[in-house]
Design a protein around this motif. Sequence first.
Motif, PDB file in Angstrom:
ATOM      1  N   ALA A   1       0.975  -1.249  -0.034  1.00 22.80           N
ATOM      2  CA  ALA A   1       0.081  -0.035  -0.103  1.00 22.80           C
ATOM      3  C   ALA A   1       0.814   1.339  -0.150  1.00 22.80           C
ATOM      4  CB  ALA A   1      -0.963   0.120   1.066  1.00 22.80           C
ATOM      5  N   ARG A   2       1.898   1.300   0.719  1.00 23.45           N
ATOM      6  CA  ARG A   2       3.012   2.490   0.732  1.00 23.45           C
ATOM      7  C   ARG A   2       3.448   2.531  -0.632  1.00 23.45           C
ATOM      8  NH1 ARG A   2       3.775   0.564   6.003  1.00 23.45           N
ATOM      9  NH2 ARG A   2       5.258  -0.961   5.250  1.00 23.45           N
ATOM     10  N   GLN A   3       3.727   1.539  -1.510  1.00 24.34           N
ATOM     11  CA  GLN A   3       4.185   1.758  -2.780  1.00 24.34           C
ATOM     12  C   GLN A   3       3.073   2.202  -3.748  1.00 24.34           C
ATOM     13  OE1 GLN A   3       7.543   1.418  -3.743  1.00 24.34           O
ATOM     14  NE2 GLN A   3       6.883   2.123  -5.802  1.00 24.34           N
ATOM     15  N   MET A   4       2.129   1.520  -3.857  1.00 22.20           N
ATOM     16  CA  MET A   4       0.997   2.054  -4.301  1.00 22.20           C
ATOM     17  C   MET A   4       0.627   3.607  -4.318  1.00 22.20           C
ATOM     18  SD  MET A   4      -2.992   0.687  -3.499  1.00 22.20           S
ATOM     19  CE  MET A   4      -3.211   1.643  -2.040  1.00 22.20           C
ATOM     20  N   MET A   5       0.798   4.299  -2.891  1.00 25.15           N
ATOM     21  CA  MET A   5       0.436   5.529  -2.749  1.00 25.15           C
ATOM     22  C   MET A   5       1.459   6.381  -3.507  1.00 25.15           C
ATOM     23  SD  MET A   5      -2.478   5.738  -1.687  1.00 25.15           S
ATOM     24  CE  MET A   5      -2.521   7.420  -1.061  1.00 25.15           C
ATOM     25  N   ARG A   6       2.896   5.833  -3.083  1.00 23.77           N
ATOM     26  CA  ARG A   6       3.839   6.803  -3.902  1.00 23.77           C
ATOM     27  C   ARG A   6       3.557   6.616  -5.486  1.00 23.77           C
ATOM     28  NH1 ARG A   6       7.125   4.083   0.038  1.00 23.77           N
ATOM     29  NH2 ARG A   6       7.344   2.312  -1.100  1.00 23.77           N
ATOM     30  N   ASN A   7       3.466   5.431  -5.908  1.00 23.54           N
ATOM     31  CA  ASN A   7       3.098   5.638  -7.391  1.00 23.54           C
ATOM     32  C   ASN A   7       1.791   6.407  -7.696  1.00 23.54           C
ATOM     33  OD1 ASN A   7       5.354   3.753  -7.646  1.00 23.54           O
ATOM     34  ND2 ASN A   7       3.910   2.174  -7.893  1.00 23.54           N
ATOM     35  N   LEU A   8       0.905   6.541  -6.866  1.00 31.77           N
ATOM     36  CA  LEU A   8      -0.375   7.257  -7.251  1.00 31.77           C
ATOM     37  C   LEU A   8       0.261   8.745  -7.351  1.00 31.77           C
ATOM     38  CD1 LEU A   8      -3.370   8.057  -7.572  1.00 31.77           C
ATOM     39  CD2 LEU A   8      -3.380   7.887  -5.325  1.00 31.77           C
ATOM     40  N   SER A   9       0.945   9.085  -6.237  1.00 36.26           N
ATOM     41  CA  SER A   9       1.270  10.514  -6.038  1.00 36.26           C
ATOM     42  C   SER A   9       2.350  11.070  -7.396  1.00 36.26           C
ATOM     43  CB  SER A   9       2.295  10.748  -4.723  1.00 36.26           C
ATOM     44  OG  SER A   9       1.532  10.753  -3.807  1.00 36.26           O
TER      45      SER A   9
END
Length: 137
Positions: free
Chosen positions: A57-65
């Motif tokens: 989830a942390r990587q997913m949010m970095r990618n979304l940002s």
Amino acid sequence: MPTNEVRLLRSAALSDVAEYAYGAVVPPDSPLVFAAGACPLDEDGTTVAVGDYAGQARQMMRNLSTALAEAGAALSDVVKTTVYVASTRQQDLVTAWEVVRDQFGDHDPPSTLIGVTVLGYDDQLVEIDALAALKTS
């Protein structure tokens, strides 16, 4: 309230248990950004944090940002999300959601959290799609 700001909707008639707004109003002149599903992939396209809902989830949010930044947007411009978690266990959904919620901070756009059977990449446990509204000057 200035007309170029997104307004997150809350209602005294609805429960405040949900950790997000129940709706959002976007000014009519705000360009919209439709983000594709952000996945927990690194720059080489490899799924990170295999077996770890929070890590993915942390990587997913970095990618979304990163994707939003390409359009001139940030997490604070998001007006709706859908979070997909490959699990039948509610605790796994909560684990992923806590990361998402923490990344948004005080900005709590409407969101849907869904448990699914499988996602598109090997070892993928989470994905998020988002709609953002760019501020107009």
